[in-house]
Scaffold this active site. Structure first.
Site, PDB file in Angstrom:
ATOM      1  CD  GLU A  78       3.309  -4.295 -55.840  1.00 49.26           C
ATOM      2  OE1 GLU A  78       3.461  -5.257 -56.620  1.00 49.26           O
ATOM      3  OE2 GLU A  78       4.199  -3.917 -55.063  1.00 49.26           O
TER       4      GLU A  78
ATOM      5  CG  ASP B 213       8.934   4.120 -59.332  1.00 48.11           C
ATOM      6  OD1 ASP B 213       8.190   3.392 -58.652  1.00 48.11           O
ATOM      7  OD2 ASP B 213      10.114   4.354 -59.037  1.00 48.11           O
TER       8      ASP B 213
END
Length: 470
Positions: free
Chosen positions: A119, A188
């Protein structure tokens, strides 16, 4: 799921190049703050946001460790949503929500940290702003509503509360702001780098995503909310694994606080205290637990809820002996003493701990609550005033200060601290009214009146600026 803050901080050997976009100048800092306040109003209306100091402080500590490792410092606030949903999201002005279900689903602290790091990467790369650029002409309240509708539509039953009112709007918004595959892969890669620099196993993030995907078979109806908003593909997992391989495996033991938070959430999840007690009794008897200390802590919490204070004290005693400075155990002992009608003992026990950790939120709140229970509200207020000199942005502390001031007969301070609580709870207009009421009191101390006038002028200036932007 939702992100907003601009990238900041020093160069990073693992960071991807950021070529910029018109989104970089889309919103001023003041507008971002206002948008965050409007956004959180809707979140709090529809989701059970927790103000528990122990659990929130754990999330804050873990989150800020990741922020420090990310190379992208900024203003972030981490909060717990007490729902069993497996999800997390970030909103305007750095508000990052983590659901209880996610903490319970994570088998290691690295898995939980991996989601938060992911996040944070969405935040640092301005993914939401670049997807949401077409709405830059919307007024801030409307923008906040659309953002909140997207979050609530993705994480909450469509028939519950405010989310139900915005179901259609939320569905439309969700399609508009869902991150692209490139966004997810970028988050990621950067998140894995952050995870590694923070000392966690970089394989924890892709491993957790892969495990969730296998468990649910990526079915639209069965998949966790996090996977519905962050779709996992075979190629994405492979890319993430390759990124983790660049760092190598790291074996880091989970912190005790991670296990304590999970045990706390497990006992809170059971609405019937007797059943919560039974669960912990059985798992302790059968040896079905990851960490015995945490399991006994959860058992003690459940016993307190069931009204069995002495049994809870017996469970807590060896934990405190082994970990005499552990915040969770000190706070729990104070709660047992207060409930047993002995707040003076809680005050004595906590005074030294607060002196050693003056910036510790859970300890300071427990200390003030114990002083108030001991009918010493003026001392409680003084202790909290020392604390907010170090940490001035915790809304529940100001609510406690207002209560202490009221009990101490300090009406002006009651209004003053109620105003700060409301301001930090994203209620600007009611905060202004509290200050106005304080200034109408007779025999108001000149110096306090001057401080109230200054603060009132500041809040009114914020209100005028917001109205001008809207």
């Amino acid at each position: 799921m939702l992100v907003l803050l601009p990238a900041m901080g020093p160069a990073d050997p693992f960071a991807l190049p950021d070529f910029g976009s018109s989104a970089d100048s889309l919103m001023s800092r003041a507008e971002e703050r206002d948008l965050g306040q409007e956004f959180m109003k809707w979140v709090r209306k529809a989701l059970p946001v927790s103000d528990d100091p122990v659990l929130t402080d754990y999330l804050e500590t873990l989150g800020q460790q990741l922020v420090a490792a990310s190379g992208n410092p900024g203003r972030y606030r981490f909060f717990l949503v007490e729902e069993p949903t497996i999800n997390a999201f970030a909103g305007p002005d750095g508000h990052i929500g983590v659901f209880a279900g996610l903490i319970l689903a994570a088998e290691t602290e690295g898995e939980l940290a991996g989601v938060i790091a992911h996040e944070l990467a969405h935040v640092s790369q301005d993914h939401l702003m670049r997807r949401f650029e077409a709405q830059k002409q919307m007024a801030l309240p409307a923008t906040a509503l659309l953002l909140a509708a997207a979050v609530l539509g993705a994480t909450v039953d469509a028939n519950i509360g405010a989310a139900g009112l915005m179901g259609v709007q939320g569905a439309a918004a969700q399609k508009q702001i869902n991150f692209t595959r490139a966004n997810e892969e970028e988050a990621d890669r950067i998140g894995i780098d952050t995870l590694s620099r923070a000392g966690h196993n970089p394989y924890a993030m892709p491993g957790f995503f892969q495990r969730l995907a296998k468990t649910t078979r990526i079915s639209d109806s069965a998949a966790p909310a996090f996977l519905r908003t962050h779709p996992v593909t075979t190629s994405r997992i492979a890319d993430a694994m390759n990124r983790a391989r660049q760092h190598g495996v790291r074996q880091r033991p989970d912190s005790l606080r991670f296990h304590l938070a999970r045990a706390n959430l497990r006992q809170r999840r059971e609405s019937n205290p007797a059943r919560a007690v039974e669960h912990f009794e059985k798992t302790l008897e059968q040896g079905r637990y990851r960490d015995e200390t945490a399991q006994r802590y959860g058992y003690a919490l459940a016993l307190i809820r069931a009204g069995r204070l002495e049994a809870a004290r017996q469970q807590l005693a060896p934990l405190l002996e082994a970990h005499p400075s552990q915040t969770e155990f000190l706070v729990l002992r104070a709660e047992i003493d207060r409930r047993a009608g002995n707040p003076q003992q809680a005050v004595r026990d906590l005074k030294g701990a607060v002196g050693l950790a003056p910036g510790n939120w859970p300890l300071n709140q427990a200390y003030a609550e114990s002083l108030m229970a001991a009918e010493k509200p003026a001392q409680a207020l003084a202790a909290l005033e020392r604390f907010v000199a170090l940490r001035s942005d915790i809304a529940p502390i100001y609510e406690l200060m207002a209560d202490a001031a009221g009990q101490a007969g300090q009406r002006a301070l009651n209004y003053r601290y109620r105003a700060e609580y409301l301001y930090l709870s994203h209620a600007l207009e009611p905060a202004i009214r509290q200050l106005e009421l304080a200034l109408r009191l007779e025999d108001l101390d000149f110096h306090l009146a001057s401080r109230l006038q200054v603060r009132l002028a500041e809040l009114k200036a914020l209100e005028r600026a917001r109205e001008a932007r809207d």
